[in-house]
Design an enzyme around this catalytic site. Structure first.
Site, mmCIF file in Angstrom:
data_model
loop_
_atom_site.group_PDB
_atom_site.id
_atom_site.type_symbol
_atom_site.label_atom_id
_atom_site.label_comp_id
_atom_site.label_asym_id
_atom_site.label_seq_id
_atom_site.Cartn_x
_atom_site.Cartn_y
_atom_site.Cartn_z
ATOM 1 N N ASP A 54 -22.399 11.756 44.280
ATOM 2 C CA ASP A 54 -23.512 10.885 44.952
ATOM 3 C C ASP A 54 -24.426 9.942 45.828
ATOM 4 O OD1 ASP A 54 -24.423 11.686 42.002
ATOM 5 O OD2 ASP A 54 -23.464 10.277 40.659
ATOM 6 N N GLY A 55 -22.969 9.627 45.948
ATOM 7 C CA GLY A 55 -23.466 8.210 47.474
ATOM 8 C C GLY A 55 -23.391 9.159 49.002
ATOM 9 N N ASN A 60 -32.539 4.982 44.123
ATOM 10 C CA ASN A 60 -32.320 4.542 42.317
ATOM 11 C C ASN A 60 -32.688 3.293 42.003
ATOM 12 O OD1 ASN A 60 -30.191 6.269 41.164
ATOM 13 N ND2 ASN A 60 -28.605 5.424 43.038
ATOM 14 N N GLU A 61 -32.769 2.471 43.600
ATOM 15 C CA GLU A 61 -33.176 0.908 42.933
ATOM 16 C C GLU A 61 -32.588 0.052 44.137
ATOM 17 O OE1 GLU A 61 -28.928 1.144 43.916
ATOM 18 O OE2 GLU A 61 -29.221 1.296 41.469
ATOM 19 N N ARG A 88 -33.049 -17.392 35.643
ATOM 20 C CA ARG A 88 -32.405 -18.035 35.972
ATOM 21 C C ARG A 88 -31.158 -17.178 36.137
ATOM 22 N NH1 ARG A 88 -35.368 -21.912 35.048
ATOM 23 N NH2 ARG A 88 -35.534 -24.268 36.303
ATOM 24 N N ALA A 97 -26.837 -10.527 33.986
ATOM 25 C CA ALA A 97 -25.911 -12.015 33.362
ATOM 26 C C ALA A 97 -27.498 -12.881 33.998
ATOM 27 C CB ALA A 97 -25.136 -12.595 34.527
HETATM 28 P P1 NAD Z 1 -20.790 4.593 45.188
HETATM 29 O O1 NAD Z 1 -21.173 6.019 46.150
HETATM 30 O O2 NAD Z 1 -19.464 5.363 45.198
HETATM 31 O O3 NAD Z 1 -21.466 4.889 43.792
HETATM 32 C C1 NAD Z 1 -20.665 4.585 42.556
HETATM 33 C C2 NAD Z 1 -21.396 5.152 41.326
HETATM 34 O O4 NAD Z 1 -22.954 5.617 41.191
HETATM 35 C C3 NAD Z 1 -20.451 6.482 41.748
HETATM 36 O O5 NAD Z 1 -19.564 6.899 40.213
HETATM 37 C C4 NAD Z 1 -22.148 7.543 41.593
HETATM 38 O O6 NAD Z 1 -21.509 8.822 41.677
HETATM 39 C C5 NAD Z 1 -23.030 6.464 40.871
HETATM 40 N N1 NAD Z 1 -24.005 6.752 41.046
HETATM 41 C C6 NAD Z 1 -25.129 6.870 41.300
HETATM 42 N N2 NAD Z 1 -26.616 7.156 41.313
HETATM 43 C C7 NAD Z 1 -26.297 7.337 40.320
HETATM 44 C C8 NAD Z 1 -26.905 7.696 40.084
HETATM 45 N N3 NAD Z 1 -28.588 8.427 39.978
HETATM 46 N N4 NAD Z 1 -26.893 8.378 38.022
HETATM 47 C C9 NAD Z 1 -25.920 8.047 37.452
HETATM 48 N N5 NAD Z 1 -25.478 7.427 38.506
HETATM 49 C C10 NAD Z 1 -24.819 7.837 40.069
HETATM 50 O O7 NAD Z 1 -21.631 3.018 45.584
HETATM 51 P P2 NAD Z 1 -22.508 2.832 46.097
HETATM 52 O O8 NAD Z 1 -22.330 3.796 47.172
HETATM 53 O O9 NAD Z 1 -22.333 1.193 46.598
HETATM 54 O O10 NAD Z 1 -23.833 2.158 46.112
HETATM 55 C C11 NAD Z 1 -24.868 3.472 45.719
HETATM 56 C C12 NAD Z 1 -25.111 3.620 43.588
HETATM 57 O O11 NAD Z 1 -24.307 3.206 43.256
HETATM 58 C C13 NAD Z 1 -25.963 2.307 43.869
HETATM 59 O O12 NAD Z 1 -27.813 2.620 44.317
HETATM 60 C C14 NAD Z 1 -25.949 2.440 42.465
HETATM 61 O O13 NAD Z 1 -26.884 2.293 41.592
HETATM 62 C C15 NAD Z 1 -24.723 2.707 41.890
HETATM 63 N N6 NAD Z 1 -23.374 1.443 41.493
HETATM 64 C C16 NAD Z 1 -23.452 1.070 40.004
HETATM 65 C C17 NAD Z 1 -22.232 0.836 40.057
HETATM 66 C C18 NAD Z 1 -22.353 -0.057 38.907
HETATM 67 O O14 NAD Z 1 -22.900 1.060 37.640
HETATM 68 N N7 NAD Z 1 -21.838 -0.772 38.207
HETATM 69 C C19 NAD Z 1 -22.013 -0.707 41.068
HETATM 70 C C20 NAD Z 1 -22.138 -0.206 42.640
HETATM 71 C C21 NAD Z 1 -22.966 0.961 42.297
#
Ligand code: NAD
Length: 260
Positions: A45-46, A118-119, A144, A181
């Site tokens: 996905d990354g 994504n966000e 907050r 949080a």
């Molecule tokens: P990354 O590429 O390692 O992705 C982190 C995880 O998020 C992976 O398992 C990936 O498959 C999953 N992911 C990414 N987009 C997704 C989607 N649309 N639906 C379901 N799973 C999805 O991490 P990065 O490069 O730091 O960030 C890329 C994306 O990863 C960010 O947009 C964020 O949404 C997501 N992310 C998730 C978390 C979490 O769930 N705690 C933490 C950091 C980043």
């Protein structure tokens, strides 16, 4: 002849898969990373997020091959390359538009705009963020807590889901504001639930500590300095994902989160 580009994760397996794709597409499509019609993302996905950010300003479509464990944006597994090549050759597909967020960051010096698939997140694990949250020009709350996340339907299954947000069925131009949080007690209180808004609304954030936080846009992050206000809306731009094989959203979330 139509043209394609490859965006490949930096590992041996992804490089080998990319070579296989290049061989398989000989005579079917021309490799042209500068002006492609189709972008094939090989990785996870990354890697798809990287591909989208690299090519989102061009008129292209995206398809993904996953070389690790199951991905959400990637329809093909590493052992399905022959199937992918046959599907590209047959040129029979469904096009799924995915909505983007437009994030305007107002600095003292001017405005910067980012697009997110994504966000967008504002996050700080150590210092409480105090953020005035407006919907259009109406004050919703003084938040907050550690931060806030605004996600698209595509991003609803990513970071948003991990912080307790809802999963949104794709297709509609919606955005979701989710708290990270939040402090909830008798002195300070915020909504405490995700708020889902449509394309007619703008989320406006005014923070008191924006010079100490990071703005996350998908896989990218930016240090916020001298920021006065952030506005988030659903962009008029979309990115187009090609689906050569049918997989319902319910199948996709079952595969990723519930069972194999
Ligand atoms: P990354 O590429 O390692 O992705 C982190 C995880 O998020 C992976 O398992 C990936 O498959 C999953 N992911 C990414 N987009 C997704 C989607 N649309 N639906 C379901 N799973 C999805 O991490 P990065 O490069 O730091 O960030 C890329 C994306 O990863 C960010 O947009 C964020 O949404 C997501 N992310 C998730 C978390 C979490 O769930 N705690 C933490 C950091 C980043």
């Amino acid at each position: 002849m139509k043209q394609y580009a490859l965006v490949v994760k930096q590992d041996e397996m992804s490089a080998n898969i990319a070579e296989k794709i290049k061989k398989g597409l000989t005579g079917i499509m021309e490799y042209n990373p500068d002006d492609p019609d189709l972008v094939i993302s090989v990785g996870g996905d990354g890697t798809m997020l990287l591909s989208v950010h690299q090519y989102m300003e061009q008129k292209v479509s995206f398809v993904g091959v996953h070389t690790g464990t199951l991905g959400f944006f990637t329809d093909y597994q590493k052992d399905e390359i022959t199937e992918l090549i046959a599907a590209i050759k047959a040129d029979h597909y469904q096009m799924t538009p995915r909505h983007l967020l437009e994030v305007d960051v107002y600095h003292k010096a001017g405005k910067e705009t980012y697009l997110a698939l994504n966000e967008m997140r504002i996050d700080h694990g150590y210092t409480t963020q105090v953020i005035d949250v407006y919907i259009d020009d109406e004050l919703l709350e003084v938040f907050r807590g550690n931060g806030l996340c605004v996600s698209t339907p595509s991003g609803s299954t990513a970071y948003n889901k991990s912080i307790g947000g809802a999963v949104i069925y794709p297709g509609n131009p919606l955005m979701q504001l989710t708290e990270v949080a939040a402090i909830q007690h008798n002195a300070y209180r915020s909504l405490g639930a995700s708020l889902i808004l449509d394309e007619n609304k703008v989320i406006k954030l005014k923070g008191q500590h924006f010079n100490r936080v990071y703005l996350g846009i998908d896989h990218l992050s930016y240090h916020l300095d001298d920021v006065e206000k952030i506005e988030i809306r659903i962009s008029k731009k979309v990115v187009k994902f090609i689906e050569y094989k049918e997989m319902s959203f319910i199948q996709r979330i079952r595969r990723a989160f519930i069972s194999e």
